[in-house]
Design a protein around this motif. Structure first.
Motif, PDB file in Angstrom:
ATOM      1  N   THR A 193       0.806  -1.226   0.000  1.00  0.00           N
ATOM      2  CA  THR A 193       0.000   0.000   0.000  1.00  0.00           C
ATOM      3  C   THR A 193       0.837   1.274   0.000  1.00  0.00           C
ATOM      4  OG1 THR A 193      -0.145  -0.078   2.422  1.00  0.00           O
ATOM      5  CG2 THR A 193      -1.927  -1.138   1.174  1.00  0.00           C
ATOM      6  N   HIS A 194       2.086   1.174   0.429  1.00  0.00           N
ATOM      7  CA  HIS A 194       2.942   2.367   0.525  1.00  0.00           C
ATOM      8  C   HIS A 194       4.241   2.146  -0.253  1.00  0.00           C
ATOM      9  CE1 HIS A 194       0.116   3.055   3.787  1.00  0.00           C
ATOM     10  NE2 HIS A 194       0.549   4.299   3.896  1.00  0.00           N
ATOM     11  N   SER A 195       4.127   1.539  -1.407  1.00  0.00           N
ATOM     12  CA  SER A 195       5.307   1.180  -2.191  1.00  0.00           C
ATOM     13  C   SER A 195       6.104   2.403  -2.627  1.00  0.00           C
ATOM     14  CB  SER A 195       4.897   0.356  -3.412  1.00  0.00           C
ATOM     15  OG  SER A 195       3.959   1.092  -4.198  1.00  0.00           O
ATOM     16  N   GLN A 196       5.405   3.474  -3.005  1.00  0.00           N
ATOM     17  CA  GLN A 196       6.119   4.669  -3.466  1.00  0.00           C
ATOM     18  C   GLN A 196       6.924   5.309  -2.340  1.00  0.00           C
ATOM     19  OE1 GLN A 196       3.250   7.265  -5.305  1.00  0.00           O
ATOM     20  NE2 GLN A 196       3.341   6.173  -7.265  1.00  0.00           N
ATOM     21  N   MET A 197       6.316   5.349  -1.160  1.00  0.00           N
ATOM     22  CA  MET A 197       7.016   5.920  -0.010  1.00  0.00           C
ATOM     23  C   MET A 197       8.281   5.113   0.300  1.00  0.00           C
ATOM     24  SD  MET A 197       5.751   5.976   3.947  1.00  0.00           S
ATOM     25  CE  MET A 197       6.771   6.622   5.260  1.00  0.00           C
ATOM     26  N   LEU A 198       8.145   3.782   0.308  1.00  0.00           N
ATOM     27  CA  LEU A 198       9.284   2.932   0.634  1.00  0.00           C
ATOM     28  C   LEU A 198      10.345   2.979  -0.456  1.00  0.00           C
ATOM     29  CD1 LEU A 198       7.445  -0.145   2.201  1.00  0.00           C
ATOM     30  CD2 LEU A 198       8.563   1.762   3.369  1.00  0.00           C
ATOM     31  N   ALA A 199       9.893   3.105  -1.699  1.00  0.00           N
ATOM     32  CA  ALA A 199      10.859   3.214  -2.798  1.00  0.00           C
ATOM     33  C   ALA A 199      11.683   4.486  -2.661  1.00  0.00           C
ATOM     34  CB  ALA A 199      10.125   3.189  -4.140  1.00  0.00           C
ATOM     35  N   ARG A 200      11.019   5.562  -2.278  1.00  0.00           N
ATOM     36  CA  ARG A 200      11.728   6.830  -2.114  1.00  0.00           C
ATOM     37  C   ARG A 200      12.675   6.774  -0.914  1.00  0.00           C
ATOM     38  NH1 ARG A 200      14.714  10.223  -4.113  1.00  0.00           N
ATOM     39  NH2 ARG A 200      14.637  12.346  -3.277  1.00  0.00           N
ATOM     40  N   LEU A 201      12.267   6.086   0.145  1.00  0.00           N
ATOM     41  CA  LEU A 201      13.168   5.901   1.289  1.00  0.00           C
ATOM     42  C   LEU A 201      14.410   5.127   0.873  1.00  0.00           C
ATOM     43  CD1 LEU A 201      11.255   5.015   4.595  1.00  0.00           C
ATOM     44  CD2 LEU A 201      12.775   6.939   4.144  1.00  0.00           C
ATOM     45  N   THR A 202      14.214   4.121   0.049  1.00  0.00           N
ATOM     46  CA  THR A 202      15.338   3.325  -0.439  1.00  0.00           C
ATOM     47  C   THR A 202      16.288   4.203  -1.262  1.00  0.00           C
ATOM     48  OG1 THR A 202      13.977   1.322  -0.487  1.00  0.00           O
ATOM     49  CG2 THR A 202      16.000   1.305  -1.801  1.00  0.00           C
ATOM     50  N   ASP A 240      16.613  -2.691   4.568  1.00  0.00           N
ATOM     51  CA  ASP A 240      15.169  -2.808   4.363  1.00  0.00           C
ATOM     52  C   ASP A 240      14.510  -1.455   4.665  1.00  0.00           C
ATOM     53  OD1 ASP A 240      12.312  -3.287   4.910  1.00  0.00           O
ATOM     54  OD2 ASP A 240      12.840  -5.411   4.818  1.00  0.00           O
ATOM     55  N   PRO A 241      13.690  -0.944   3.744  1.00  0.00           N
ATOM     56  CA  PRO A 241      13.089   0.382   3.970  1.00  0.00           C
ATOM     57  C   PRO A 241      12.185   0.440   5.194  1.00  0.00           C
ATOM     58  CG  PRO A 241      12.108  -0.708   2.068  1.00  0.00           C
ATOM     59  CD  PRO A 241      13.311  -1.514   2.439  1.00  0.00           C
ATOM     60  N   ILE A 242      11.588  -0.682   5.579  1.00  0.00           N
ATOM     61  CA  ILE A 242      10.753  -0.656   6.790  1.00  0.00           C
ATOM     62  C   ILE A 242      11.617  -0.553   8.040  1.00  0.00           C
ATOM     63  CG2 ILE A 242       9.203  -2.060   8.230  1.00  0.00           C
ATOM     64  CD1 ILE A 242       7.663  -2.787   5.783  1.00  0.00           C
ATOM     65  N   ASP A 243      12.787  -1.188   8.019  1.00  0.00           N
ATOM     66  CA  ASP A 243      13.719  -1.008   9.133  1.00  0.00           C
ATOM     67  C   ASP A 243      14.199   0.441   9.204  1.00  0.00           C
ATOM     68  OD1 ASP A 243      13.531  -3.672   9.828  1.00  0.00           O
ATOM     69  OD2 ASP A 243      15.242  -4.261   8.601  1.00  0.00           O
ATOM     70  N   ILE A 244      14.427   1.030   8.033  1.00  0.00           N
ATOM     71  CA  ILE A 244      14.811   2.448   7.995  1.00  0.00           C
ATOM     72  C   ILE A 244      13.686   3.303   8.559  1.00  0.00           C
ATOM     73  CG2 ILE A 244      15.364   4.387   6.480  1.00  0.00           C
ATOM     74  CD1 ILE A 244      16.643   2.342   4.562  1.00  0.00           C
ATOM     75  N   LEU A 245      12.460   3.024   8.105  1.00  0.00           N
ATOM     76  CA  LEU A 245      11.285   3.770   8.576  1.00  0.00           C
ATOM     77  C   LEU A 245      11.165   3.686  10.099  1.00  0.00           C
ATOM     78  CD1 LEU A 245       7.714   3.550   7.023  1.00  0.00           C
ATOM     79  CD2 LEU A 245       8.046   3.351   9.478  1.00  0.00           C
ATOM     80  N   GLN A 246      11.298   2.465  10.626  1.00  0.00           N
ATOM     81  CA  GLN A 246      11.159   2.268  12.070  1.00  0.00           C
ATOM     82  C   GLN A 246      12.166   3.101  12.844  1.00  0.00           C
ATOM     83  OE1 GLN A 246      10.613  -1.691  14.230  1.00  0.00           O
ATOM     84  NE2 GLN A 246      12.832  -1.468  14.283  1.00  0.00           N
ATOM     85  N   HIS A 247      13.406   3.129  12.397  1.00  0.00           N
ATOM     86  CA  HIS A 247      14.437   3.846  13.139  1.00  0.00           C
ATOM     87  C   HIS A 247      14.383   5.350  12.899  1.00  0.00           C
ATOM     88  CE1 HIS A 247      15.923  -0.223  13.777  1.00  0.00           C
ATOM     89  NE2 HIS A 247      16.587   0.277  14.812  1.00  0.00           N
ATOM     90  N   ILE A 504      12.409  13.490   3.980  1.00  0.00           N
ATOM     91  CA  ILE A 504      11.879  12.492   4.915  1.00  0.00           C
ATOM     92  C   ILE A 504      10.547  12.975   5.496  1.00  0.00           C
ATOM     93  CG2 ILE A 504      12.259  11.454   7.195  1.00  0.00           C
ATOM     94  CD1 ILE A 504      15.277  11.366   6.437  1.00  0.00           C
ATOM     95  N   LYS A 505      10.522  14.225   5.925  1.00  0.00           N
ATOM     96  CA  LYS A 505       9.291  14.788   6.470  1.00  0.00           C
ATOM     97  C   LYS A 505       8.159  14.724   5.445  1.00  0.00           C
ATOM     98  CE  LYS A 505       6.471  17.404   8.986  1.00  0.00           C
ATOM     99  NZ  LYS A 505       5.685  16.834  10.104  1.00  0.00           N
ATOM    100  N   THR A 506       8.433  15.078   4.213  1.00  0.00           N
ATOM    101  CA  THR A 506       7.409  15.064   3.166  1.00  0.00           C
ATOM    102  C   THR A 506       6.921  13.651   2.879  1.00  0.00           C
ATOM    103  OG1 THR A 506       8.378  17.034   2.168  1.00  0.00           O
ATOM    104  CG2 THR A 506       6.916  15.734   0.786  1.00  0.00           C
ATOM    105  N   LEU A 507       7.824  12.659   2.888  1.00  0.00           N
ATOM    106  CA  LEU A 507       7.437  11.274   2.637  1.00  0.00           C
ATOM    107  C   LEU A 507       6.479  10.753   3.707  1.00  0.00           C
ATOM    108  CD1 LEU A 507      10.732   9.496   1.489  1.00  0.00           C
ATOM    109  CD2 LEU A 507       8.642   9.823   0.161  1.00  0.00           C
TER     110      LEU A 507
END
Length: 945
Positions: A193-202, A240-247, A504-507
């Protein structure tokens, strides 16, 4: 964003469908008080929502996103840099966020965001473990705030901060989506559901890793404690972008999402500890000791400059050596801990060897003595207290925290002292976690004076130059960026990394509705705006810094206002009255304060125990009651004080009549009739409950005991226990007075009573209602009677209720040897009675007065002498009965004891305490019978001879 126009009728309509009206606050009193935190900024929210579940939180975020309404999260409200204030919607996390799970070995612990750090550690203590982060505010700060600010503290530094001990978390995103980073299915769904956000984090992660300049700067900055800006180290630490997101959520201060639940990797809490207070000739030499100390097993190395030591040297229990030190001397409190004595001794020796090449004022000497250990730590813990308490009235108390590398630390601190002195910030205090190069300092600027604000502006510019340009340090080490350092984030990180932070804030928050203006802010003067007014209002509370440490001890915190909120409102009413404007708002605050501030304050004084500047808000409320008492009320109080014997006799008869009626018509009908009378009388007729006692014992009980007994004790039965006899739950037991006399005589004492007993009272009942003159008169009368009865202090005096005993200690002659039940029994009974623990599980409750007298452990010790297992519900503090408030404002007692029943195991059938009125409320809200501890002692003892 125009927050005023964002909160539309449609938005309110949607919120009303989701959140009950009782948890939506829009009135002037609660938007002011709930909108206040520990920082020195103020914004008043238009709406406060108390959210109890993750589902509600997701719904609120979805509604705010749909309507584009800015929001801010607040939990403990101990943030110092302006993180938890809003002029839009403030979301307060409620009691629903208090669940927890701990693995069998205690190495993994999951806590919801509303649990305090101290409570989390209490749950972990049975496993011999604790949380890694240990902020100074841990007793009040909640898990959500601890993680959102990447808290660390005095122990372990970066190694065990929030960022490095997170195993997983549940996050509610801006649009209401919930992500559980520990659950593979949740991760899979979020990636879909949030592929674009995670792709941009990557992509951002690849950018940070591929640019040697960016990567090196991030690695370099996070060799120190650093909470300035977003935790961009997540971009280079994980794949992993979710690990990045979490931290990235760690240290994000509510600007990227809501942290609902966190799983920590816990750390070992070693039982054996040793400390030393080491004095160095100057601050530079103390800093030079850091590198060798880092090679040793040191769990804390706390720096205290001479100003810091001077601020506490006259406090009770401080080492006398503090007064003899030269001006440049600084102290280093060093602690080491281990699982066994051999290891501890090896570590102590290694530290002593590491310091052997340094010239210290006195030889290095470690102690393992618990009393000395606590005394040494009191030096460190008293710093903020003393600094804040000594500041001029009306000035702010600002705590900054910065960090430097070990190789420049000494020079940097010398320059910091010069900077503070150049700006004439008298009374500044420097201390810190020297092992990490993390330094705190306190200044007291006067923001009431425009010149004071301009001076602070220039000081901050020079401080930033010193920290960033000269020594490449951290502008914020552990207190968070907030609004205070937001204008300087770009300065510390540079344009490239600052732009990454903005992306990051915008994502995470494309609508910019999550705590806007915090961490990133393009206004270069935001740190100088929306400053909190601190008018000089009353000597009793002028020292308050609104830190909120008091709130966890307050019985009304879940019902109306907390001590901090009472002070905030009082100050605001005083300010409005002085300005002679905004009459409608002033009148509304005054009207709402009567119930929410005054009537529901228990005046128990427990807030003082947690307050860093020793404020007892109950004294303020008593003062207000004194000021508002009418002449008619004073006449009635004086009449009651003069005719106490007749009043108590009448009440005994009344209680007997009520008990008879209850027996005739039954409990259900009694509740209905009592409730109706209570309501129509406007609380004047006390609300009956099934534990309402019958009348007290007859006068013949108060005859002197055996003249041939071994020793004499003067027994002062309080007016409460003389008036109140047995409740239904006492069954065949005798009254407290009878049981106490019987027990004292069993222990071989001759029991005598003071002359004129039936008219004696300690005066607390009058004082708590603001009738100070009458209260002091009764205290004087009691003092004279007890001096006569005790033969001028020759005999010990036993009082059967600890609240009254505390009042007596505060007001009566020092000649009198005064005891409440626990201390008297522990002192005199072991040589006279044989204790045989009963094979049963019992609960105990330490009253507010016993807590203030430091009797918690003594009550527990006594109970363990009498029963095989003792339960202490640790989520319950003051019971909120507050004299007669349990009868006239039963909602206060109900709110204070809300956690009690769930904390009592099913096989606990008895509870014990040391206050008759408290025991009524405890029985009512626990479902078991609470009595005086003397009943348990009597059952568990027999005469030795």
């Amino acid at each position: 964003m125009d927050t005023e126009n964002a909160i539309t009728k449609e938005f309110k309509k949607d919120i009303n469908k989701l959140i009950p009206k009782s948890r939506i606050y829009t009135d002037p009193l609660y938007t002011l008080t709930k909108g206040t935190d520990a920082g020195f900024y103020r914004l008043i929210p238009q709406m406060v929502l108390k959210v109890e579940t993750e589902e509600e939180m997701a719904g609120v975020l979805e509604i705010c996103s749909r309507h584009r309404v800015p929001l801010t999260f607040k939990s403990g409200g101990t943030s110092l840099s302006g993180q938890t204030i809003s002029d839009s919607v403030l979301i307060e996390t409620g009691e629903g966020f208090s669940d927890y799970r701990i693995s069998e070995d205690g190495k993994l612990a999951t806590f919801q965001s509303g649990i305090t750090g101290a409570m989390a550690n209490a749950r972990l203590s049975v496993y011999g473990r604790k949380l890694g982060p240990s902020p100074a505010s841990i007793n009040s700060a909640r898990i959500g705030g601890i993680v959102s600010n990447n808290a660390s503290g005095s122990s372990y530094g970066i190694r065990y901060n929030s960022y490095n001990t997170i195993e997983g978390m549940r996050i509610v995103m801006y649009d209401g989506t919930v992500l559980d980073t520990r659950d593979s299915e949740s991760r899979r769904e979020f990636k879909a559901t949030h592929s674009q956000m995670l792709a941009r984090l990557t992509e951002l992660s690849r950018l940070a890793k591929s640019s040697q300049k960016i990567k090196s700067k991030i690695q370099h900055k996070y060799e120190l404690k650093n909470t300035c800006g977003y935790g961009v180290n997540a971009l280079i630490d994980f794949e992993d972008p979710i690990d990045i997101l979490q931290h990235l959520m760690v240290g994000s201060e509510g600007t990227l999402g809501f942290i609902s639940e966190v799983t920590f990797r816990t750390v070992k809490d070693f039982p054996l500890k040793a400390t030393a207070l080491v004095f160095f000739r100057n601050i530079k030499s103390a800093c030079d000791a850091i590198m060798p100390l880092r090679q040793c097993e040191v769990s804390a190395a706390e720096l205290m400059d001479r100003n810091a030591l001077r601020s506490v040297e006259n406090k009770p229990g401080m080492p006398s050596v503090l007064k003899t030190l030269d001006e440049e001397v600084v102290a280093l409190l060093i602690e080491t801990s281990a699982k066994d004595n051999n290891t501890l001794n090896v570590q102590i020796k290694a530290i002593e060897e590491a310091l052997s090449s340094f010239e210290t004022v006195y030889p290095v000497s470690f102690t393992t003595d618990t009393l000395e250990y606590n005394r040494i730590w009191r030096v460190r813990k008293g710093l903020f207290t003393s600094a804040a308490a000594s500041r001029p009235k009306g000035t702010a108390c600002i705590i900054e925290d910065i960090a430097f590398r070990a190789e420049v630390l000494g020079d940097a601190l010398v320059d910091l002292k010069v900077l503070l002195e150049n700006y004439d910030y008298d009374g500044y205090v420097i201390w810190g976690h020297l092992l990490d190069g993390n330094i705190h300092f306190v200044i007291m600027p006067d923001f009431n004076d425009p010149k004071g604000l301009e001076k602070y502006r220039r000081f901050m510019d020079d401080l930033v130059h010193l920290v960033v340009d000269r020594y490449d340090g951290s502008l914020k080490a552990e207190h968070g960026t907030g609004r205070n350092m937001a204008p300087f984030v770009r300065k510390e990180w540079g344009d490239e990394i600052y732009e990454i932070m903005k992306q990051i804030k915008t994502l995470f928050d494309p609508l910019n509705i999550l705590n806007p203006g915090v961490i990133l802010n393009d206004d270069p003067k935001i740190h100088l705006k929306n400053l909190k007014p601190l008018p000089v209002a009353n000597d009793l509370i002028d020292k308050c810094i609104e830190c909120g440490f008091c709130e966890v001890n307050c019985p009304s915190r879940g019902l109306t206002l907390t001590p901090r909120q009472r002070i905030v409102t009082y100050r605001e009413m005083h300010r409005l009255a002085l300005e002679n404007k905004d009459h409608l708002r002033l009148k509304e605050l005054q009207k709402r304060y009567q119930y929410n501030g005054e009537a529901t304050c228990a005046t128990d004084g427990l807030c003082e125990l947690a307050c860093p500047v020793d404020i007892n808000t109950g004294k303020l409320i008593k003062e207000l009651r004194f000021e508002t008492n009418s002449s008619a009320g004073n006449k009635i109080a004086s009449s009651i004080a003069t005719h106490m014997d007749k009043v108590t006799r009448g009440l005994r008869y009344f209680l007997d009549v009520v008990g008879f009626i209850h027996k005739v018509i039954g409990t259900p009908m009694m509740k209905r009739v009592s409730g109706l009378l209570y309501k129509v009388s406007g609380r004047r007729i006390p609300l009956w409950n099934p534990y309402m006692p019958h009348g007290g014992p007859a006068r013949r009980v108060y005859q002197p005991g055996d003249a041939f007994a071994k020793d004499t004790v003067v027994y002062f039965p309080t007016c409460i226990n003389r008036t109140m006899g047995k409740s239904v739950d006492y069954k065949r037991e005798m009254s407290v007075v009878q049981k106490t006399k019987q027990l004292l005589e069993k222990a071989g004492f001759r029991v005598i009573f003071p002359e004129g007993l039936m008219n004696l009272c300690c005066g607390m009942a009058f004082d708590s209602k603001g009738f100070k003159t009458q209260g002091l008169a009764k205290a004087k009368e009691l003092n004279e009677a007890l001096l006569r009865a005790s033969n001028d202090g020759k005999y010990p005096i036993y009082c059967d209720m600890s609240p009254c005993l505390l009042r007596m200690k505060e007001t009566l002659s020092s000649k009198l040897d005064l005891y409440e039940p626990v201390e008297f029994i522990l002192k005199y009974f072991p040589d006279r009675l044989q204790f045989e623990p009963l094979q049963k599980k019992v609960a105990i409750h330490t009253t507010c007065s016993s807590t203030k007298m430091g009797l918690e452990t003594k009550l527990l010790h006594l109970a363990k002498m009498c029963a095989s297992e003792v339960i202490v519900p640790d989520e319950v503090g003051c019971c909120g009965w507050a004299g007669d408030r349990g009868f006239t404002h039963p909602e206060l007692n109900a709110s204070a004891l809300k956690p009690l029943k769930k904390q009592l195991p099913n096989d606990v059938q008895e509870g014990y305490s040391t206050s008759r009125t408290c025991e009524i409320g405890l029985s009512l809200h626990s479902g078991i019978s609470y009595k005086s501890i003397v009943y348990l002692v009597d059952d568990a003892t027999k005469p030795i001879n």
